[in-house]
Design a protein around this motif. Structure first.
Motif, short mmCIF file in Angstrom:
data_model
loop_
_atom_site.label_atom_id
_atom_site.label_comp_id
_atom_site.label_asym_id
_atom_site.label_seq_id
_atom_site.Cartn_x
_atom_site.Cartn_y
_atom_site.Cartn_z
N LEU A 1 20.31 -3.41 -22.60
CA LEU A 1 19.80 -2.71 -21.59
C LEU A 1 18.80 -1.32 -22.18
N PRO A 2 17.53 -1.35 -21.75
CA PRO A 2 16.74 -0.39 -22.26
C PRO A 2 17.38 0.98 -22.01
N ALA A 3 17.26 1.72 -22.90
CA ALA A 3 17.74 3.00 -22.95
C ALA A 3 16.99 4.13 -22.11
N ASP A 4 15.80 4.05 -21.68
CA ASP A 4 15.26 4.47 -20.63
C ASP A 4 14.09 3.86 -20.30
N THR A 5 13.28 4.36 -19.30
CA THR A 5 12.11 3.51 -18.80
C THR A 5 11.09 3.50 -19.57
N GLY A 6 10.74 4.57 -20.38
CA GLY A 6 9.79 4.43 -21.32
C GLY A 6 8.31 4.97 -20.53
N LEU A 7 8.75 5.58 -19.41
CA LEU A 7 7.46 6.31 -18.68
C LEU A 7 7.67 7.39 -18.46
N THR A 8 6.42 8.37 -18.79
CA THR A 8 6.28 9.80 -18.65
C THR A 8 5.24 10.33 -17.64
N VAL A 9 5.56 11.31 -17.15
CA VAL A 9 4.46 12.26 -16.38
C VAL A 9 4.30 13.73 -16.83
N HIS B 1 4.58 16.98 -0.94
CA HIS B 1 3.40 16.00 -0.37
C HIS B 1 3.34 14.90 -1.26
N SER B 2 3.85 14.69 -2.26
CA SER B 2 3.40 13.68 -3.16
C SER B 2 4.52 13.29 -4.19
N ILE B 3 4.44 12.21 -4.90
CA ILE B 3 5.62 11.93 -5.99
C ILE B 3 5.42 13.11 -6.89
N ARG B 4 4.04 13.22 -7.33
CA ARG B 4 3.91 14.15 -8.30
C ARG B 4 4.67 15.58 -7.87
N GLU B 5 4.61 16.02 -6.82
CA GLU B 5 5.19 17.23 -6.63
C GLU B 5 6.78 17.36 -6.57
N LEU B 6 7.04 15.90 -6.07
CA LEU B 6 8.58 15.92 -6.28
C LEU B 6 9.14 16.04 -7.43
N LEU B 7 8.41 15.68 -8.43
CA LEU B 7 8.72 15.56 -9.96
C LEU B 7 8.75 17.28 -10.40
N LYS C 1 0.85 -1.20 -0.18
CA LYS C 1 0.08 0.05 0.01
C LYS C 1 0.82 1.29 -0.04
N LYS C 2 1.95 1.30 0.70
CA LYS C 2 2.88 2.52 1.01
C LYS C 2 3.44 2.87 -0.46
N ASN C 3 3.67 1.95 -1.16
CA ASN C 3 4.18 2.26 -2.74
C ASN C 3 3.42 2.33 -3.75
N GLN C 4 2.10 2.38 -3.63
CA GLN C 4 1.22 2.38 -4.39
C GLN C 4 0.82 3.75 -5.46
N GLU C 5 1.60 4.78 -4.79
CA GLU C 5 1.18 6.08 -5.25
C GLU C 5 1.87 6.20 -6.47
N VAL C 6 3.13 5.49 -6.89
CA VAL C 6 3.96 5.52 -8.03
C VAL C 6 3.04 4.85 -9.22
N ALA C 7 2.63 3.64 -8.78
CA ALA C 7 2.05 3.10 -10.05
C ALA C 7 0.77 3.69 -10.64
N LYS C 8 -0.03 4.66 -9.47
CA LYS C 8 -0.99 5.26 -10.03
C LYS C 8 -0.60 6.63 -10.69
N LEU C 9 0.34 7.08 -10.34
CA LEU C 9 1.11 8.27 -11.07
C LEU C 9 1.51 7.97 -12.47
N LEU C 10 2.15 6.73 -12.84
CA LEU C 10 2.66 6.39 -13.85
C LEU C 10 1.76 5.94 -14.77
N GLY C 11 0.46 5.22 -14.30
CA GLY C 11 -0.40 4.82 -15.29
C GLY C 11 -0.31 3.40 -15.32
N LEU C 12 0.56 2.41 -14.40
CA LEU C 12 0.95 1.18 -14.95
C LEU C 12 -0.31 0.35 -15.04
#
Length: 409
Positions: free
Chosen positions: A204-212, A304-310, A79-90
């Protein structure tokens, strides 16, 4: 639940449960894998570990979507790690499943609840991305999927996880974890053990392929608010430092080294922001006192959130950080990043992308943390692998990065 308690329960209760479940699976004939459907409906990915690993799993999610475009992806996390999955739209919010490990009884209740939900889908396959956690292995079986992919120690002693992972591939401590996650995808349609010979050769992948995505106005508003809250940042380019060690303090570069770099950066005309959680505030105050410069500000707890950190990363030009989540989150933004490794290695867990620099000393005992020793170091806190990376060398590279980075991102 404390980390040491989790390790004890996983080691003793986890092994016993895996052994019993392996015997049961063999007796009822559920230890053999079925063929992967051409058009699977539901696939579960188990990602219980640190938030940074979620970012490194980005190429795996891209590969799954490319290979199985009609499949619904489900993600099981703490549960404590779920914020990232939501933000990245996994996965869609309804397909994100969580276990709360803060209390033992609550965890058992969540295991029962989530297992019932997953078995009702039903799942075509489950991918267990954990290295040797027994709870993730057990959840793979409890999910009801007949095709279960995951890592195995093969002939390595210890770290027993049962024999019901029926498309198992050997964990390889010499390959970057992002490549190994991709091997789990390849194992869905091939004979995984003993060596997954049919798997394609992957770079090795050049990048994560993830965007916010952020609107320009949103970033501008955030930067204005940051400068209003901390006026000393308005006239200087911002460098961020993450000096905290998190759950593994032996991964931290010495605080005195951070203070020396911060002091030199302030003297060179830059502003320094010390980031971290509220638990890092004491360390940040101590560093500010050592630096003794108004351009060094405490930003711990400011986001106060990963989004704010970004958004904070968008407002800065360089991040100098210990191994951990911030270095991986930074790859989702334009910021340059310098990440310290020692107890663990950047060859296995380094951030992906061209803007990240891994700093390692390379002494003989480094790296010392691995899945095979439950990430327990033998250096008793005297992490010479990091202490020997000098502030002067870090400052030199930092100034080089800053000189090559535009003033506006």
């Amino acid at each position: 639940m404390k980390l040491q308690t989790q390790r004890w329960v996983d080691r003793w209760a986890g092994q016993a449960l895996c052994a019993l479940l392996s015997l049961w699976a063999r007796l009822v004939g559920r230890d053999q894998a079925t063929a992967m459907p051409q058009a699977p409906r539901h696939i579960l990915i188990v990602l219980l570990s640190e938030m940074g690993s979620v970012v490194l799993a980005g190429p795996m999610f891209a590969a799954l979507r490319q290979r199985y475009p009609s499949a619904t992806l489900h993600v099981l996390q703490l549960k404590k790690n779920q914020e990232v999955a939501k933000l990245l739209g996994l996965a869609q919010p309804a397909h994100l499943h969580a276990l709360d490990d803060s209390a033992g009884l609550g965890l058992l209740q969540d295991i029962w609840r989530v297992s019932r939900t997953l078995r009702s889908l039903p799942l075509d396959a489950v991918i267990d991305c954990e290295l040797f956690s027994r709870i993730s292995s057990l959840m793979s079986y409890f999910s009801g999927a007949r095709l279960r992919v995951g890592f195995t120690p093969h002939t390595q002693e210890g770290l027993y996880r049962g024999s019901f992972i029926n498309r198992a591939i050997p964990y390889n401590p010499y390959q970057h974890i992002s490549k190994q996650f991709l091997s789990l995808v390849d194992a869905l349609e091939g004979d995984a053990m003993p060596r997954n010979k049919a798997a394609p050769i992957r770079d090795l992948p050049a990048d994560t392929g993830l965007t916010v995505r952020f609107e320009a106005a949103e970033l501008s508003t955030y930067q204005q608010q940051l400068q209003q809250d901390h006026p000393t940042l308005a006239a200087r380019c911002l460098v961020l430092l993450y000096a905290g060690g998190g759950l593994l303090p032996e991964r931290a570069w010495p605080a005195s080294h951070y203070a020396e770099v911060a002091r030199s950066l302030c003297a060179a005309g830059y502003a320094v922001g010390l980031i971290g959680l509220r638990d890092d505030a004491v360390l940040a105050r101590e560093l500010c006192q050592q630096v003794e410069h108004t351009a060094c500000v405490d930003l711990t707890g400011y986001t106060h959130s990963i989004r704010e950190l970004l958004m904070l990363f968008h407002a800065a030009r360089l991040l100098i950080t210990n191994d951990g989540g911030p270095g991986h989150f930074a790859t989702l933004t334009p910021i340059k990043t310098m990440v310290f490794f020692g107890p663990e290695t950047g060859r296995l867990y380094g951030p992906l992308g061209p803007r990240a620099q891994v700093l390692e000393s390379g002494i003989a005992c480094s790296p010392c943390l691995s899945a095979y020793n439950h990430r327990l170091t033998f250096c008793d806190g005297d992490n010479q692998c990091l202490k020997r990376i000098t502030p002067q060398a870090v400052l030199r590279d930092a100034l080089t990065h800053l000189a090559a980075t535009p003033a506006t991102l």
